[in-house]
Design an enzyme around this catalytic site. Structure first.
Site, PDB file in Angstrom:
ATOM      1  N   THR A  66       3.384  -5.616   0.025  1.00 26.17           N
ATOM      2  CA  THR A  66       3.332  -6.553   1.139  1.00 26.17           C
ATOM      3  C   THR A  66       3.752  -7.961   0.743  1.00 26.17           C
ATOM      4  O   THR A  66       3.401  -8.464  -0.324  1.00 26.17           O
ATOM      5  CB  THR A  66       1.910  -6.584   1.733  1.00 26.17           C
ATOM      6  OG1 THR A  66       1.545  -5.264   2.125  1.00 26.17           O
ATOM      7  CG2 THR A  66       1.838  -7.503   2.937  1.00 26.17           C
ATOM      8  N   PRO A  91       4.735 -12.029   2.821  1.00 23.50           N
ATOM      9  CA  PRO A  91       4.475 -12.757   4.062  1.00 23.50           C
ATOM     10  C   PRO A  91       5.311 -12.266   5.249  1.00 23.50           C
ATOM     11  O   PRO A  91       4.857 -12.328   6.396  1.00 23.50           O
ATOM     12  CB  PRO A  91       4.824 -14.210   3.703  1.00 23.50           C
ATOM     13  CG  PRO A  91       4.540 -14.301   2.239  1.00 23.50           C
ATOM     14  CD  PRO A  91       4.930 -12.953   1.687  1.00 23.50           C
ATOM     15  N   ASN A  92       6.514 -11.758   4.982  1.00 22.35           N
ATOM     16  CA  ASN A  92       7.393 -11.300   6.069  1.00 22.35           C
ATOM     17  C   ASN A  92       7.681  -9.799   6.016  1.00 22.35           C
ATOM     18  O   ASN A  92       8.611  -9.332   6.662  1.00 22.35           O
ATOM     19  CB  ASN A  92       8.713 -12.070   6.023  1.00 22.35           C
ATOM     20  CG  ASN A  92       8.532 -13.550   6.291  1.00 22.35           C
ATOM     21  OD1 ASN A  92       8.092 -13.944   7.371  1.00 22.35           O
ATOM     22  ND2 ASN A  92       8.833 -14.376   5.294  1.00 22.35           N
ATOM     23  N   ALA A  93       6.895  -9.071   5.246  1.00 15.50           N
ATOM     24  CA  ALA A  93       7.132  -7.627   5.121  1.00 15.50           C
ATOM     25  C   ALA A  93       5.808  -6.921   4.869  1.00 15.50           C
ATOM     26  O   ALA A  93       5.163  -7.151   3.846  1.00 15.50           O
ATOM     27  CB  ALA A  93       8.104  -7.333   3.983  1.00 15.50           C
ATOM     28  N   GLY A  94       5.427  -6.099   5.820  1.00 18.48           N
ATOM     29  CA  GLY A  94       4.215  -5.307   5.669  1.00 18.48           C
ATOM     30  C   GLY A  94       4.524  -3.861   5.996  1.00 18.48           C
ATOM     31  O   GLY A  94       4.980  -3.089   5.150  1.00 18.48           O
ATOM     32  N   THR A 115      -4.707  -5.973  -3.776  1.00 24.92           N
ATOM     33  CA  THR A 115      -6.033  -5.574  -4.248  1.00 24.92           C
ATOM     34  C   THR A 115      -6.037  -5.493  -5.768  1.00 24.92           C
ATOM     35  O   THR A 115      -5.105  -4.963  -6.375  1.00 24.92           O
ATOM     36  CB  THR A 115      -6.417  -4.208  -3.654  1.00 24.92           C
ATOM     37  OG1 THR A 115      -6.481  -4.323  -2.232  1.00 24.92           O
ATOM     38  CG2 THR A 115      -7.776  -3.754  -4.169  1.00 24.92           C
ATOM     39  N   GLU A 146      -2.803   0.836   3.466  1.00 26.92           N
ATOM     40  CA  GLU A 146      -1.893   1.930   3.092  1.00 26.92           C
ATOM     41  C   GLU A 146      -1.071   2.422   4.276  1.00 26.92           C
ATOM     42  O   GLU A 146      -0.815   3.602   4.451  1.00 26.92           O
ATOM     43  CB  GLU A 146      -2.670   3.110   2.477  1.00 26.92           C
ATOM     44  CG  GLU A 146      -3.678   2.749   1.401  1.00 26.92           C
ATOM     45  CD  GLU A 146      -3.031   2.123   0.166  1.00 26.92           C
ATOM     46  OE1 GLU A 146      -1.826   1.871   0.189  1.00 26.92           O
ATOM     47  OE2 GLU A 146      -3.750   1.890  -0.807  1.00 26.92           O
ATOM     48  N   GLU A 196      -0.976   2.750  13.374  1.00 27.80           N
ATOM     49  CA  GLU A 196       0.155   2.826  14.300  1.00 27.80           C
ATOM     50  C   GLU A 196       1.374   3.432  13.594  1.00 27.80           C
ATOM     51  O   GLU A 196       2.056   4.309  14.152  1.00 27.80           O
ATOM     52  CB  GLU A 196       0.474   1.428  14.845  1.00 27.80           C
ATOM     53  CG  GLU A 196      -0.530   0.896  15.864  1.00 27.80           C
ATOM     54  CD  GLU A 196      -1.895   0.582  15.259  1.00 27.80           C
ATOM     55  OE1 GLU A 196      -2.904   0.726  15.975  1.00 27.80           O
ATOM     56  OE2 GLU A 196      -1.947   0.196  14.057  1.00 27.80           O
TER      57      GLU A 196
END
Length: 395
Positions: free
Chosen positions: A134, A136-139, A166, A374, A378
């Site tokens: 992850t 800031p602009n990609a999750g 984590t 993970e 959705e």
């Protein structure tokens, strides 16, 4: 007649060895984790002694190959162990998760030199691991990562930053997704996986990120400022394979999260059925009221279904067959059950369930993390649907 505990510990693949491990973990959870979890969680403290206990019990090593110091047991046993741990405190399952994900990726795709160098420490638990995608602009859209790695002689020069990592404050090795070819089409072909060690020049970890729940493991940012990562730390030694490696490793993470969700749901149910037989209204225990009985029946049924679905997914992964559909279904269903059961537990307990005097409020705060970790639920639904359409395609 088998007890509820007996039903939870049936481990077909590893027989009595797996069952013994699960029983040992259950006793430890009852005697050590449950009595200390609330104080540690509310203090926001890393559970150093509980972590040491897990290391000493060999819990990090369950699925690692004996060639690298592991026990070589099944993901079915792993799932049962994670469930029991998280019946006591969900955060502990997250601490183990980084080692499980990175270990699977290394055993599946690492070079022999990488395996020899990293796996023994990860298997023992003496080295903490983190898995980093992850930004800031990609999750959810992992292909949109912007952290770059440019080959320069015997190193990769890495620039960018990562978010929500984590174990980021304690990890010694970070399996990190980077773009080695930002112009690749399709985009996933430009992604590679680097094993970044903590002492890498130009690499640093940021602040601890405060969270609603999931308090035990530290969650941080990562920063790469012309960080020089040795080229020998490219997972598998070949660029452009990171996306496939990431997807495969995430299946392990989703087994972990599904198992965590079952453990939290079980804890919420255990507390609820106990409290319902102690709390009285209108002259009888509330367990005698049909409204409460319906809640308990629904909770127990859904928890059993979530457990069976999760164990089935773990067995599929053990078989070596493609498991993305099974793992996605387990993660989706089990985490939605956790959201429901933790809310129902609060309703069974009434006002006291909303206070910090009982563990119910912790279960309620921990549950939402699993619905977004993970891969959000959705995206799980989309993954499931796409795989189903492949399987049921009309000629």
């Amino acid at each position: 007649m088998p007890s509820a505990s007996d039903v939870r510990e049936i481990i077909a693949g590893d027989g009595e060895v797996g069952a013994d491990i699960v029983r040992t973990v259950r006793r430890w959870v009852d005697e050590q984790v449950i009595p200390s979890a609330a104080a540690l969680e509310h203090a926001g403290a890393f559970p150093a002694q509980l972590h040491r206990d897990m290391v000493d019990m060999g819990l990090y090593s369950i699925t690692f190959s004996p060639d690298y110091g592991g026990l070589g047991l099944s993901y079915e046993t792993y799932s049962a162990v994670i469930e029991e741990i998280c019946r006591g405190w969900m955060g502990l399952g997250g601490i183990i998760n980084g080692n499980s994900i990175d270990g699977y990726a290394l055993e599946s795709w690492g070079t022999e030199e990488q395996k020899q160098r990293f796996l023994p420490g990860l298997a023992s638990g003496e080295v903490q691991a983190a898995f980093s995608i992850t930004e800031p602009n990609a999750g959810t859209d992992a292909q949109a990562i912007r952290t770059t790695a440019v080959r320069d002689g015997d190193d990769y020069v890495v620039n960018g930053n990562k978010l929500f990592v984590t174990n980021g404050d304690r990890a010694g090795v970070f399996l990190t997704m980077v773009k080695t070819d930002p112009d690749a089409q399709p985009r996933h072909r430009g992604i590679s996986a680097l094993l970044v060690e903590r002492d890498t020049p130009g690499f640093s970890t940021g602040r601890l990120i405060d969270k609603l729940g999931y308090k035990g493991p530290g969650t941080t940012e990562l920063f790469f400022e012309d960080a020089r990562v040795p080229a020998r730390n490219l997972l598998g030694g070949v660029e452009g394979r990171g996306f496939k490696q990431m997807i495969g490793a995430l299946e392990i993470g989703r087994i972990n999260v599904a198992s965590r969700a079952v453990g939290v749901s079980q804890a919420a149910f255990d507390d609820s059925i106990r409290y319902a037989q102690q709390r009285e209204t209108m002259g009888v225990p509330i367990a005698r009221h049909q409204a409460i009985q319906l809640k308990l029946a629904d909770m127990a049924t859904k928890i059993r279904a979530a457990r069976l679905l999760t164990r089935d997914a773990a067995r599929k992964k053990d078989s070596g067959a493609r498991a993305d559909l099974d793992v996605g279904m387990a993660k989706l269903f089990a985490t939605e059950v956790a959201l429901e059961c933790t809310m129902e537990a609060m309703r069974v307990h009434g006002g006291i369930g909303y206070t910090t005097e009982l563990s119910v409020e912790r279960y309620y705060r921990d549950a939402p993390l699993m619905a977004v970790a993970e891969g959000t639920n959705e995206i799980q639904r989309i993954v499931i649907a796409r795989r189903l359409l492949e399987l049921y395609e009309i000629d």
